[in-house]
Design an enzyme around this catalytic site. Structure first.
Site, PDB file in Angstrom:
ATOM      1  N   HIS A 159      29.302  16.782  -3.065  1.00 33.90           N
ATOM      2  CA  HIS A 159      30.404  17.091  -2.662  1.00 33.90           C
ATOM      3  C   HIS A 159      30.940  17.918  -1.437  1.00 33.90           C
ATOM      4  O   HIS A 159      31.521  17.686  -0.429  1.00 33.90           O
ATOM      5  CB  HIS A 159      31.243  17.887  -3.707  1.00 33.90           C
ATOM      6  N   GLU A 160      29.889  19.041  -1.379  1.00 37.44           N
ATOM      7  CA  GLU A 160      29.959  19.819  -0.075  1.00 37.44           C
ATOM      8  C   GLU A 160      29.622  18.932   1.276  1.00 37.44           C
ATOM      9  O   GLU A 160      30.230  19.100   2.045  1.00 37.44           O
ATOM     10  CB  GLU A 160      29.076  20.907  -0.285  1.00 37.44           C
TER      11      GLU A 160
ATOM     12  N   HIS B 162      32.506  16.760   2.516  1.00 33.49           N
ATOM     13  CA  HIS B 162      33.454  17.567   3.517  1.00 33.49           C
ATOM     14  C   HIS B 162      32.713  17.512   4.771  1.00 33.49           C
ATOM     15  O   HIS B 162      33.775  17.052   5.589  1.00 33.49           O
ATOM     16  CB  HIS B 162      33.383  19.133   2.968  1.00 33.49           C
TER      17      HIS B 162
ATOM     18  N   GLU C 155      39.813  17.617  -0.923  1.00 36.64           N
ATOM     19  CA  GLU C 155      38.998  17.382  -2.112  1.00 36.64           C
ATOM     20  C   GLU C 155      38.612  16.508  -3.059  1.00 36.64           C
ATOM     21  O   GLU C 155      37.570  16.079  -3.307  1.00 36.64           O
ATOM     22  CB  GLU C 155      39.544  18.673  -3.177  1.00 36.64           C
TER      23      GLU C 155
ATOM     24  N   ASP D 188      35.188  14.776  -3.676  1.00 34.51           N
ATOM     25  CA  ASP D 188      34.899  14.031  -4.951  1.00 34.51           C
ATOM     26  C   ASP D 188      34.331  12.586  -4.692  1.00 34.51           C
ATOM     27  O   ASP D 188      33.506  12.150  -5.232  1.00 34.51           O
ATOM     28  CB  ASP D 188      35.796  14.240  -5.982  1.00 34.51           C
TER      29      ASP D 188
HETATM   30 ZN    ZN Z   1      35.398  21.030  -1.878  1.00 32.06          ZN
END
Ligand code: ZN
Length: 414
Positions: free
Chosen positions: A274-275, A278, A352, A356
């Site tokens: 997930h990071e 980003h 976000e 995801d």
């Molecule tokens: Zn996040």
């Protein structure tokens, strides 16, 4: 009445009322029953505890905002801004130093007056729900370190801004904009190595199954980084998190030790994915670009209002000055700031979902969902926040929405 005073008062009132309404709706929307989705991780007691935690934090938040508003209004209408100005001017320190002392004094006074609240928050509320791990010594050291860093880093920047607007007639805002931009970039660059370690220990993640799994994943998605670190978050709180810092080859991922203790390896890889999402979706770069543009607009507007006599009269000032102007303009700018920050939250929530989606497309859906559920449980998150509260305050979508979006997305390879 002075037009600037009216604008600022209306803004303060609107901000206060909107947030109070959001709090009210948010408390109303605490659901009686545990949402079905979470029945495998929450038991009844934990759910009741999470709701009590939301209630207590909300009530405390309202108390803090009443205090802050009352403090500002009292100081303002008692003529506090001018009173302090006369004292500091009396010391004849020269324009820049006078400004530094004036603003520094206001900031330090504000944090001293807020101290009881932050003590109560850490040692009473967080303690009661079993989160607090901060010792009084850590708490005191954090305050001192924060103050030291503020003076060391914030002081020169503020001196620079004051100097530009004091000494340069034209285009001072351009210089100030440039200085703040360069400053922000430098901070971003040095933070992982020089600033964050002031507050926490960062140890490289040991060779282990987890590390092997992470490496397999990062190789597969072609993600080059400087390292994976474990941060001793447990020094302050049992809450857990993960974050991403740096850019270029200097990228680092930090996992809280509390996160590692409470999650399976697959969940941890999902959080990491997930990071990385980003980063891959350029969210960090986009936010930086927006921030830079925003700062430019703010300084341009500041330059228009800095010489407006009415702004100083609104605060009963006998003399206009750049430093007081900075503070008053900050309040005048609040409505713009509020709108921008709501827009940024909307954007952040979209980011976000994208991160995801990246994680579930490049890794697996189930561990991402499990990680979200366990994170909510460990942090006693509100599972049923009110949409209006989310709209104003949430940088992340409510966890139930995230899980639904992950499930709805088609499984595909990047
Ligand atoms: Zn996040």
């Amino acid at each position: 009445m002075n037009i600037f005073a009216v604008i600022i008062l209306v803004t303060l009132a609107a901000d206060f009322i909107l947030n109070l309404l959001a709090d009210y709706y948010n408390l109303q929307s605490l659901d009686e029953g545990l949402p079905e989705e979470f029945s495998d991780v929450y038991d009844e007691d934990t759910y009741v505890k999470s709701q009590a935690y939301t209630k207590e934090r909300t009530r405390f938040g309202i108390l803090v905002s009443i205090f802050n508003l009352a403090l500002l209004l009292t100081f303002w209408f008692a003529g506090g801004f001018n009173w302090l100005d006369e004292i500091v001017r009396g010391w004849e320190l020269g324009l820049i130093w006078t400004g530094l002392v004036y603003i520094g004094f206001l900031m330090i006074a504000k944090s001293i007056l807020s101290l009881p609240f932050s003590l109560y928050s850490t040692f009473i509320i967080e303690e009661k729900y079993g989160f607090n791990k901060t010792t009084p010594a850590t708490f005191a050291l954090d305050l001192l370190k924060g103050l030291g860093l503020g003076i060391l880093l914030g002081g020169p920047l503020l001196a620079g801004i004051l100097a530009f607007f004091t000494l340069i007639d034209q285009y001072a805002w351009l210089y100030a904009w440039g200085a703040v931009t360069v400053f922000t970039l430098i901070i971003q660059f040095i933070a992982p190595r020089w600033i964050m370690p002031v507050f926490n220990d960062f140890e490289p993640l040991e060779e282990s199954d987890l590390r092997q799994k992470i490496r397999t994943y990062t190789d597969r998605v072609n993600f080059v980084m400087e390292g994976i670190y474990v941060m001793d978050g447990s020094k302050r709180s049992s809450k857990s998190n993960a974050f991403f810092t740096g850019f270029g080859r200097n990228k680092r991922i930090a996992l809280y030790d509390t996160l590692i203790n409470n999650h399976s390896d697959d969940e941890l890889v999902a959080v990491l994915a997930h990071e990385i999402g980003h980063y891959k979706k350029k969210h960090i770069l986009k936010n930086m670009a927006i921030g830079i543009v925003q700062t430019g607009i703010m300084f341009l507007l500041l330059s228009f209002f800095l010489n407006t006599q009415g702004l100083y009269e609104a605060f009963y000032m006998e003399q206009a000055s750049v430093y007081a102007g900075l503070i008053f303009f900050g309040m005048l700018y609040a409505p713009v700031d509020m709108i921008i920050s709501i827009f940024m939250q909307v954007l952040s929530r979209r980011y976000e979902f994208e991160a995801d989606a990246f994680a579930s497309a490049t890794f697996h859906k189930e561990p991402m969902i499990d990680a979200l559920k366990n994170l909510s449980k460990d942090n006693l998150s509100n599972l049923t926040p009110h949409p209006f509260y989310v709209f104003l305050n949430y940088s992340h979508p409510p966890v139930l929405q995230r899980i639904k979006a992950i499930r709805a997305a088609g499984e595909r390879l990047p």
